[in-house]
Motif scaffolding. Structure first.
Motif, PDB file in Angstrom:
ATOM      1  N   ILE A 170     -10.201   3.495 -13.271  1.00 17.94           N
ATOM      2  CA  ILE A 170      -9.690   3.700 -11.736  1.00 17.94           C
ATOM      3  C   ILE A 170      -9.515   4.465 -11.542  1.00 17.94           C
ATOM      4  CG2 ILE A 170      -7.694   2.174 -11.294  1.00 17.94           C
ATOM      5  CD1 ILE A 170      -9.928   0.753  -9.324  1.00 17.94           C
ATOM      6  N   PHE A 171      -8.155   5.279 -12.038  1.00 15.09           N
ATOM      7  CA  PHE A 171      -7.743   6.561 -11.601  1.00 15.09           C
ATOM      8  C   PHE A 171      -8.764   8.148 -11.960  1.00 15.09           C
ATOM      9  CE2 PHE A 171      -5.303  10.608 -11.872  1.00 15.09           C
ATOM     10  CZ  PHE A 171      -4.155  10.138 -11.078  1.00 15.09           C
ATOM     11  N   LYS A 172      -9.118   8.144 -12.405  1.00 15.89           N
ATOM     12  CA  LYS A 172     -10.040   9.111 -13.144  1.00 15.89           C
ATOM     13  C   LYS A 172     -11.374   9.402 -11.766  1.00 15.89           C
ATOM     14  CE  LYS A 172     -13.205  11.794 -15.039  1.00 15.89           C
ATOM     15  NZ  LYS A 172     -12.812  13.355 -15.543  1.00 15.89           N
ATOM     16  N   ARG A 173     -11.741   7.857 -11.485  1.00 16.59           N
ATOM     17  CA  ARG A 173     -12.587   7.237 -10.731  1.00 16.59           C
ATOM     18  C   ARG A 173     -12.376   8.224  -8.847  1.00 16.59           C
ATOM     19  NH1 ARG A 173     -16.006   1.666 -12.046  1.00 16.59           N
ATOM     20  NH2 ARG A 173     -16.520   2.429 -14.200  1.00 16.59           N
ATOM     21  N   ASP A 176     -12.082  11.923  -9.257  1.00 18.52           N
ATOM     22  CA  ASP A 176     -13.547  12.326  -8.705  1.00 18.52           C
ATOM     23  C   ASP A 176     -13.413  12.327  -7.261  1.00 18.52           C
ATOM     24  OD1 ASP A 176     -13.020  13.178 -11.834  1.00 18.52           O
ATOM     25  OD2 ASP A 176     -14.358  11.713 -12.066  1.00 18.52           O
ATOM     26  N   ASP A 177     -13.228  11.058  -6.976  1.00 20.51           N
ATOM     27  CA  ASP A 177     -13.906  10.923  -6.059  1.00 20.51           C
ATOM     28  C   ASP A 177     -13.295  11.338  -4.466  1.00 20.51           C
ATOM     29  OD1 ASP A 177     -16.594   9.437  -6.561  1.00 20.51           O
ATOM     30  OD2 ASP A 177     -15.546   7.201  -6.541  1.00 20.51           O
ATOM     31  N   GLU A 178     -12.018  11.719  -5.071  1.00 20.62           N
ATOM     32  CA  GLU A 178     -11.269  12.805  -4.204  1.00 20.62           C
ATOM     33  C   GLU A 178     -10.064  11.887  -2.936  1.00 20.62           C
ATOM     34  OE1 GLU A 178     -13.365  15.525  -1.882  1.00 20.62           O
ATOM     35  OE2 GLU A 178     -13.200  17.114  -3.851  1.00 20.62           O
ATOM     36  N   SER A 367       9.145  16.068  -2.568  1.00 19.73           N
ATOM     37  CA  SER A 367       9.073  15.745  -3.326  1.00 19.73           C
ATOM     38  C   SER A 367       7.384  15.759  -3.318  1.00 19.73           C
ATOM     39  CB  SER A 367       9.270  14.462  -3.658  1.00 19.73           C
ATOM     40  OG  SER A 367       9.073  14.296  -5.266  1.00 19.73           O
ATOM     41  N   MET A 368       7.186  16.510  -4.812  1.00 19.09           N
ATOM     42  CA  MET A 368       5.573  16.917  -5.239  1.00 19.09           C
ATOM     43  C   MET A 368       5.381  15.617  -5.735  1.00 19.09           C
ATOM     44  SD  MET A 368       2.412  18.468  -5.427  1.00 19.09           S
ATOM     45  CE  MET A 368       3.189  20.243  -5.190  1.00 19.09           C
ATOM     46  N   GLN A 369       4.090  14.456  -5.668  1.00 18.00           N
ATOM     47  CA  GLN A 369       3.862  12.865  -6.238  1.00 18.00           C
ATOM     48  C   GLN A 369       2.248  12.866  -6.387  1.00 18.00           C
ATOM     49  OE1 GLN A 369       6.378  11.093  -6.928  1.00 18.00           O
ATOM     50  NE2 GLN A 369       7.994  12.395  -6.413  1.00 18.00           N
ATOM     51  N   TRP A 370       2.426  12.422  -6.334  1.00 13.95           N
ATOM     52  CA  TRP A 370       0.340  11.361  -6.816  1.00 13.95           C
ATOM     53  C   TRP A 370       0.623  10.529  -5.302  1.00 13.95           C
ATOM     54  CZ3 TRP A 370      -3.291  14.081  -9.218  1.00 13.95           C
ATOM     55  CH2 TRP A 370      -2.682  14.985 -10.279  1.00 13.95           C
ATOM     56  N   TRP A 371      -0.530  10.558  -5.114  1.00 14.34           N
ATOM     57  CA  TRP A 371      -1.007   9.677  -3.653  1.00 14.34           C
ATOM     58  C   TRP A 371      -2.347   9.174  -3.919  1.00 14.34           C
ATOM     59  CZ3 TRP A 371       3.240   9.217  -0.010  1.00 14.34           C
ATOM     60  CH2 TRP A 371       4.327  10.308  -0.015  1.00 14.34           C
ATOM     61  N   VAL A 372      -3.053   7.804  -2.935  1.00 12.95           N
ATOM     62  CA  VAL A 372      -3.936   7.186  -2.749  1.00 12.95           C
ATOM     63  C   VAL A 372      -4.310   7.466  -1.325  1.00 12.95           C
ATOM     64  CG1 VAL A 372      -5.681   5.333  -2.396  1.00 12.95           C
ATOM     65  CG2 VAL A 372      -4.085   5.986  -5.103  1.00 12.95           C
ATOM     66  N   LYS A 373      -5.395   8.415  -0.980  1.00 13.08           N
ATOM     67  CA  LYS A 373      -5.656   7.857   0.328  1.00 13.08           C
ATOM     68  C   LYS A 373      -6.950   7.278   0.498  1.00 13.08           C
ATOM     69  CE  LYS A 373      -8.257  11.799   1.129  1.00 13.08           C
ATOM     70  NZ  LYS A 373      -9.336  12.636   0.815  1.00 13.08           N
ATOM     71  N   VAL A 374      -5.779   6.177   0.649  1.00 13.11           N
ATOM     72  CA  VAL A 374      -6.142   5.161   1.424  1.00 13.11           C
ATOM     73  C   VAL A 374      -7.232   4.354   3.094  1.00 13.11           C
ATOM     74  CG1 VAL A 374      -3.669   4.256   1.183  1.00 13.11           C
ATOM     75  CG2 VAL A 374      -4.303   4.003   2.758  1.00 13.11           C
ATOM     76  N   GLY A 375      -7.012   5.929   3.705  1.00 16.47           N
ATOM     77  CA  GLY A 375      -8.487   5.010   4.529  1.00 16.47           C
ATOM     78  C   GLY A 375      -9.095   4.174   4.348  1.00 16.47           C
ATOM     79  N   LEU A 377     -10.137   2.789   1.510  1.00 18.74           N
ATOM     80  CA  LEU A 377     -10.163   2.178   1.184  1.00 18.74           C
ATOM     81  C   LEU A 377      -9.788   0.879   2.066  1.00 18.74           C
ATOM     82  CD1 LEU A 377      -8.887   3.326  -2.043  1.00 18.74           C
ATOM     83  CD2 LEU A 377     -11.045   2.797  -2.187  1.00 18.74           C
ATOM     84  N   ALA A 378      -8.391   1.319   2.439  1.00 17.92           N
ATOM     85  CA  ALA A 378      -7.998  -0.026   3.801  1.00 17.92           C
ATOM     86  C   ALA A 378      -9.353  -0.294   4.482  1.00 17.92           C
ATOM     87  CB  ALA A 378      -7.210   0.837   4.034  1.00 17.92           C
ATOM     88  N   LYS A 379     -10.338   0.321   5.072  1.00 18.06           N
ATOM     89  CA  LYS A 379     -10.715  -0.254   6.001  1.00 18.06           C
ATOM     90  C   LYS A 379     -12.784  -0.939   5.290  1.00 18.06           C
ATOM     91  CE  LYS A 379     -15.091   1.892   9.397  1.00 18.06           C
ATOM     92  NZ  LYS A 379     -15.483   0.113   8.528  1.00 18.06           N
ATOM     93  N   ALA A 380     -12.198  -0.744   4.204  1.00 15.94           N
ATOM     94  CA  ALA A 380     -13.065  -1.355   3.034  1.00 15.94           C
ATOM     95  C   ALA A 380     -12.261  -2.806   3.073  1.00 15.94           C
ATOM     96  CB  ALA A 380     -13.641  -1.547   1.910  1.00 15.94           C
ATOM     97  N   ALA A 381     -10.725  -2.214   2.868  1.00 12.82           N
ATOM     98  CA  ALA A 381     -10.543  -4.026   2.774  1.00 12.82           C
ATOM     99  C   ALA A 381     -10.214  -4.559   4.279  1.00 12.82           C
ATOM    100  CB  ALA A 381      -9.189  -4.269   2.516  1.00 12.82           C
ATOM    101  N   GLY A 382     -10.103  -4.676   5.094  1.00 16.82           N
ATOM    102  CA  GLY A 382      -9.959  -4.885   7.012  1.00 16.82           C
ATOM    103  C   GLY A 382     -11.427  -5.482   7.235  1.00 16.82           C
TER     104      GLY A 382
END
Length: 876
Positions: A170-173, A176-178, A367-375, A377-382
Motif C-alpha cells: 500500500i505504501f508503493k501504491r 505511485d498515486d502521489e 523536519s524532513m518527513q514522509w507524509w500522506v496526502k489525506v485530502g 482519502l479523508a473525503k472518501a471516508a467522510g
C-alpha cells in the motif's frame, strides 16, 4: 425437543457441586472450547459471515479494564452470532507498537549499560524480536482467562511477513498515486523518544508556565511581543501584526532589532494575527511553531533551527549547549538585564502538549518527513458515512467523526525509530529516489552508493490495514472474499481518530471503494465508581485479573456489560462485581434446585391446555424477553439487555416461578410433570440468552441440564410468538397480593419464617388455584378452631385475614407506631408552615421549595401508612 438434548442429564448430586467455584471451572472449560475448534472460522462455509477484528493491543501491554470491557462486548456479539448460525470470525492479533516497544527494549539495554547504538540497527531489531518472543503477548493468556472466543489459529502480528508485505504494497501504491510524499514541515517532536509523533499522539494538559512580554527594536520602532517560550526568540525571523491594526501600520515593512543577537528582523502584516489578543503583535519562529511556519511560508521568511533533537540550544552564542528550559530562564534573565522585559506573569497556566507515551513536553520542530496526502482519502471516508455505506452507532457520534475527517491535515507517517516497518524508499548516488514494492529488488547496493531510508512507519499506518491485511491482502484469498468487510467494528470513541479513520481511508482505497466495516459501534471508557478516570497516579487503577481471581470472570464480564450504554463512559466498583458474583451463584443454585426436582428438556412442551396459568405466564414472559434481548443486541444496548436478563432470571424465574412451582412439585401428578418440563424449557432458553455475556457458568449448567455437547454451538433461542396476556395479568395480581401481605408482615415486626394462622377469601378471584402457593410463600397456616381475625387485608379482589394474637406485643407495637405517627405529623406541620409563608416562597430558590414539597408528600404518605397499620392491629 431441544437440540443436543437427546439424553437425560446426569444426576446433579454427583455432577453439580453445591457451590459454584469459578476457579475450578473456567480454565478447563476454555481449553475444551479451543481444542474442539468452536471459535475457528471456515472460509469455505456456506453460512453467512460475521466478522469482527480485535482492536490489536500493544505487544507491550497487559489486560486492563478497558480491554476487558471491550473484549466482553465483542465476545458477546460473536457468541450470539455463532449460535444464530453465522460463520463467525473474531480476528485476534497484536500491534508491534513501535515507540512503546522500542522504549521497553532500550530500558532493558540500559540496565546492561548499553544503548541501541552499541548494538547497531540489525542486532537491536533482533533483540526486539527476542523480547517479543519471551515477554510480548502476555495479553493472550489474559484473553483466555476472560473467555475471549477468538480464532487463535488466525492470530496475526503487524510485523508478520504477510502483514509487512501488505504495508509495503500500500505504501508503493500510495506513492505511485502521489498520495505519499516527502517534505520539510513542522512536526511534533519528542526529545525523549527522539522521533516525530502525530497530532493525535499528543496529550494536552494545563501546565504552570510563564508569560513574558518583551520589547523588540528601539525608540519609535519598539514593538512588544509576549511568549511562553522565550528560548525560541533565538530563532525569530519576523514580528507579525494584523494588516488592519492602526497601531503598527507605520512599522510594517521595517526592520527591528532582535535582542540578544546581532540580527534585525522585519515586521510583516498577516491576517492570522488576532489584534485583540495580547499586544496584537506576535514573534514569528518558523522552525519551531506550526502557525509561525505557515506565516513564514506566506512571507518567504527563513526558518532557523535553534535546537537539536534533544531540545538543546544549538544557536551560536552564550546559550549554546543549554537545555531548552535552562535556556528559557537564562534568556529571560539576560533580557531583564537589558531592560527588555515589560511584564512577567507566573505562574501562567496554559495548555501544553506532551508525548502520550513518555509524557515529555513536545517540541514543535522543522523536519524532513514522509507524509500522506489525506485530502482525497479523508473525503472518501467522510462520504462513506454520509452515503450510509457505514453507520456510526450511536448516531450522535457522527458529528465527532465528521469534525475530524473533514478537517484532517496531512499525516506524518515517518518515525525516527529502528523497530517497525522500514520505509521502502532508496536513495541513489546521483539524487535518485526509488520506492520499492514487495516483489521488487532494491535498485542497487550500498557499495554502489544506494542507501535505504532510515525511518520506519507510524504504527497506525500498519494497524490501519488490519481489517484486510489479516485476511491475506494483497493476495485475493478465500478468507478475504468471505470475511471482508467486517460486520461491525466495536471500539472506544477515544480512538475514533487514531484508528477508525485510518482504517476507513485505507480500506476504501485498497479495496476498491468497499469500506472495512458496515457499522462502527462506539463505546465509552471505563471509570471508577465515582466517574473518575482510572489511573495508577490516581491510585484507583484496577487489575481485572484480581477481580477475576476473586469473583470469577463471569462476574467481571456481567458487571462490564451491564454498564455498557453506547458511547457513554462506564463506572465500575468492586461491590458491583461482587453483586454479579451473587447473580452467578443465584443462577447456579436455582438450576441445581430445578435439576434436583426433576426439571427436564426431554420431549416437546405440553399443549397450552395442560399448562397452568403460572406456566403460561412464564412462557409468555420468556418469549417477550427473547424478543427484547434480540432487539437490544441489534442496537448494541448491552446494558439494557443485561439488565433485562438479570431481572427476568432473578426476579421472575428464580424468585417467582420457581417458588410458585414448589407446591406443584410437592403435590406430584401430571401438573408437576408439566411444570418440570416448563421449568426445564425456561432454564434452557435463559441459560442460552445469558451465555454470550456469562459463558462459563452457563456452559456448566446448560450441559448438565440438557446433556448437550456445548451451549457455545447450541441454537440461539427464537421468539415462538406465544403470548398470554390473561396469564400475565393474573400472576401480576397474585404477585401484588403476596407482596402486600409480606409488607404488612414486615410492618408488624414478624420474622420472615414466622408462621401465622390465616383465612383466605379467594372466591370470585383467579387466585383459588394458587392457595397452596400463597400459603407457602407467606408462611400462612390454616385457620384452626381458635382462629380470630385480628387484621384483614383486602388486596386485588381477594381478602387475607390474619390472626396475630400471641405473635406480637400489641401494646409495644401501638406505642412504636404512635411515636412514628407523631414524628410524621410534626414533619408535615413544619413543611406546611414553610410552604404557607409567602415571604419564604418569594426568596427561596426553586430547588429548596421543591425539596420541602417532597418532604411534605413523604410525611403525608407516612401518616397514611402508619394509620393503616394501627387500624390493622388487634384491639385490646
Amino acid at each position: 425437543m431441544t437440540e443436543n438434548a437427546q439424553q437425560q442429564p446426569p444426576a446433579p448430586s454427583t455432577d453439580l457441586p453445591t457451590q459454584y467455584a469459578p476457579a475450578d471451572v473456567e480454565g478447563p472449560l476454555y481449553e475444551r472450547w479451543v481444542e474442539r475448534g468452536y471459535f475457528e472460522a471456515d472460509e469455505k462455509s456456506d453460512k453467512p459471515p460475521y466478522t469482527i477484528v480485535i482492536p490489536p493491543p500493544n505487544v507491550t501491554g497487559s489486560l486492563h479494564l478497558g480491554h476487558a470491557f471491550e473484549h466482553t462486548l465483542i465476545d458477546a456479539l460473536t457468541r450470539r452470532k455463532r449460535m444464530q448460525g453465522f460463520e463467525t470470525l473474531w480476528q485476534p492479533g497484536m500491534d508491534h507498537a513501535g515507540i512503546a516497544t522500542q522504549n521497553v527494549v532500550e530500558r532493558e539495554l540500559a540496565k546492561e549499560g548499553k544503548s541501541r547504538h552499541d548494538l547497531g540497527r540489525e542486532a537491536f531489531v533482533d533483540r526486539v524480536w527476542q523480547w517479543k518472543g519471551e515477554s510480548g503477548g502476555q495479553i493472550s493468556g489474559q484473553m483466555r482467562r476472560l473467555g475471549d472466543g477468538v480464532a487463535w489459529s488466525r492470530e496475526r502480528f503487524t510485523m508478520d511477513e504477510g502483514l509487512s508485505q501488505a504495508v509495503q504494497t500500500i505504501f508503493k501504491r500510495l506513492y505511485d498515486d502521489e498520495l505519499i510524499y516527502r517534505a520539510e514541515r513542522i512536526i511534533n517532536w519528542c526529545p525523549r523518544c527522539l522521533t516525530a509523533i502525530s497530532d493525535i499522539e499528543v496529550e494536552y494538559q494545563d501546565d504552570d508556565g510563564e508569560l513574558v512580554s518583551m520589547k523588540y527594536g528601539d525608540g519609535d520602532d519598539t514593538i512588544v511581543v509576549a511568549t511562553t517560550r522565550a528560548e525560541t526568540m533565538l530563532g525569530d525571523t519576523a514580528v507579525a501584526v494584523h494588516p488592519e491594526d492602526e497601531r503598527y501600520k507605520h512599522l510594517v515593512g521595517k526592520l527591528v532589532k532582535l535582542p540578544l543577537t546581532d540580527r534585525s528582523i522585519p515586521v510583516v502584516a498577516d491576517e492570522h494575527v488576532d489584534p485583540e489578543f495580547g499586544t496584537g503583535a506576535v514573534k514569528v519562529t518558523p522552525a519551531h511553531d506550526p502557525n509561525d511556519f505557515e506565516i513564514g511560508q506566506r512571507h518567504d521568511l527563513p526558518a532557523l533551527t535553534i535546537m537539536d533533537e534533544h531540545a538543546v540550544i544549538t544557536a551560536h552564542g552564550p546559550f549554546q549547549g543549554l537545555d531548552r528550559l535552562e535556556a528559557r530562564s537564562a534568556i529571560v534573565a539576560a533580557l531583564r538585564a537589558e531592560g527588555r522585559i515589560v511584564a512577567e506573569k507566573r505562574p501562567y497556566v496554559h495548555s501544553v502538549g506532551h508525548c502520550s507515551r513518555c509524557k515529555t513536553t513536545i517540541e514543535p520542530r522543522l523536519s524532513m518527513q514522509w507524509w500522506v496526502k489525506v485530502g482525497p482519502l479523508a473525503k472518501a471516508a467522510g462520504d462513506a458515512v454520509r452515503d450510509g455505506k457505514v453507520k456510526i452507532h450511536p448516531q450522535e457520534m457522527e458529528k465527532r467523526y465528521f469534525d475530524w475527517v473533514d478537517n484532517l491535515h496531512d499525516w506524518c507517517i515517518s518515525r525516527q525509530l529502528w523497530w517497525g516497518h522500514r520505509i521502502p524508499v532508496w536513495y541513489g548516488p546521483n539524487g535518485e529516489v526509488v520506492c520499492v514494492g514487495p516483489d521488487e529488488q532494491p535498485p542497487g547496493t550500498e557499495a554502489e552508493g544506494w542507501r535505504q531510508d532510515t525511518d520506519v512507519l507510524d504504527t497506525w499506518f500498519s494497524s490501519g490495514l488490519w481489517p484486510f491485511s489479516t485476511l491475506g491482502w494483497p493476495e485475493q484469498t478465500e478468507s478475504l472474499a468471505k470475511f471482508y468487510p467486517n460486520s461491525v467494528l466495536v471500539t472506544g470513541y477515544d480512538i475514533l481518530f487514531f484508528w477508525v479513520a485510518r482504517m476507513m481511508m485505507f480500506g476504501l482505497y485498497a479495496m476498491d471503494g468497499t469500506p472495512p466495516f458496515h457499522t462502527i459501534a462506539l463505546h465509552g471508557m471505563v471509570r471508577d465508581q465515582f466517574g473518575k478516570k482510572m489511573s495508577k497516579s490516581f491510585g484507583n487503577a484496577v487489575n481485572p485479573l484480581d477481580w477475576m481471581d476473586k469473583y470469577g470472570s463471569d462476574a467481571l464480564r456481567f458487571t462490564l456489560a451491564r454498564g455498557a450504554n453506547p458511547g457513554v463512559d462506564v463506572p465500575i466498583g468492586e461491590d458491583w462485581v461482587q453483586g454479579s458474583r451473587n447473580f452467578a451463584n443465584k443462577i447456579w443454585n436455582a438450576t441445581r434446585f430445578a435439576l434436583m426436582n426433576g426439571a427436564t428438556v426431554d420431549g416437546p412442551l405440553p399443549e397450552a391446555s395442560k399448562l397452568s396459568s403460572t406456566d403460561r405466564w412464564i412462557l409468555s414472559r420468556l418469549n417477550s424477553v427473547v424478543a427484547e434481548v434480540d432487539a437490544y443486541y441489534d442496537d448494541f444496548q448491552f446494558a439494557k439487555l443485561s439488565d433485562s436478563l438479570f431481572h427476568f432470571a432473578w426476579d421472575e424465574v428464580f424468585d417467582w416461578y420457581v417458588e410458585l412451582s414448589k407446591t406443584t412439585f410437592q403435590a406430584g401428578g401430571e401438573a408437576a410433570e408439566v411444570s418440570k418440563r416448563v421449568l426445564g424449557e425456561v432454564l434452557d432458553v435463559t441459560l442460552k440468552l445469558l451465555h454470550p455475556v456469562v459463558p462459563f457458568v452457563t456452559e456448566t449448567l446448560w450441559t448438565t441440564l440438557t446433556g448437550g455437547e456445548s451451549v457455545v454451538i447450541a441454537d440461539w433461542p427464537s421468539d415462538s410468538g406465544f403470548r398470554d396476556a390473561d396469564a400475565e395479568r393474573e400472576i401480576e395480581s397474585l404477585q401484588s397480593v403476596i407482596t402486600e401481605v409480606r409488607r404488612f408482615r414486615a410492618d408488624q415486626g414478624l420474622q420472615p419464617g414466622q408462621r401465622v394462622p390465616a383465612r383466605l377469601t379467594l372466591d370470585g378471584t383467579p387466585f383459588a388455584t394458587h392457595e397452596a402457593a400463597i400459603r407457602q410463600l407467606l408462611r400462612l397456616q390454616p385457620e384452626g378452631d381458635t382462629f380470630t381475625a385480628t387484621a384483614t387485608l383486602p388486596v386485588a379482589g381477594a381478602e387475607v385475614a390474619l390472626d396475630l394474637s400471641g405473635t406480637i406485643d400489641v401494646a409495644a407495637e401501638r406505642k412504636r407506631l404512635a411515636k412514628d405517627l407523631a414524628a410524621a405529623e410534626k414533619e408535615k406541620a413544619q413543611a406546611n408552615a414553610k410552604l404557607g409563608n409567602e415571604a419564604f416562597l418569594a426568596k427561596a430558590p426553586d430547588h429548596v421549595v421543591d425539596k420541602i414539597r417532597t418532604r411534605l408528600a413523604k410525611a403525608e404518605e407516612d401518616i397514611t401508612r402508619i394509620q393503616a397499620q394501627l387500624e390493622r392491629l388487634p384491639q385490646g
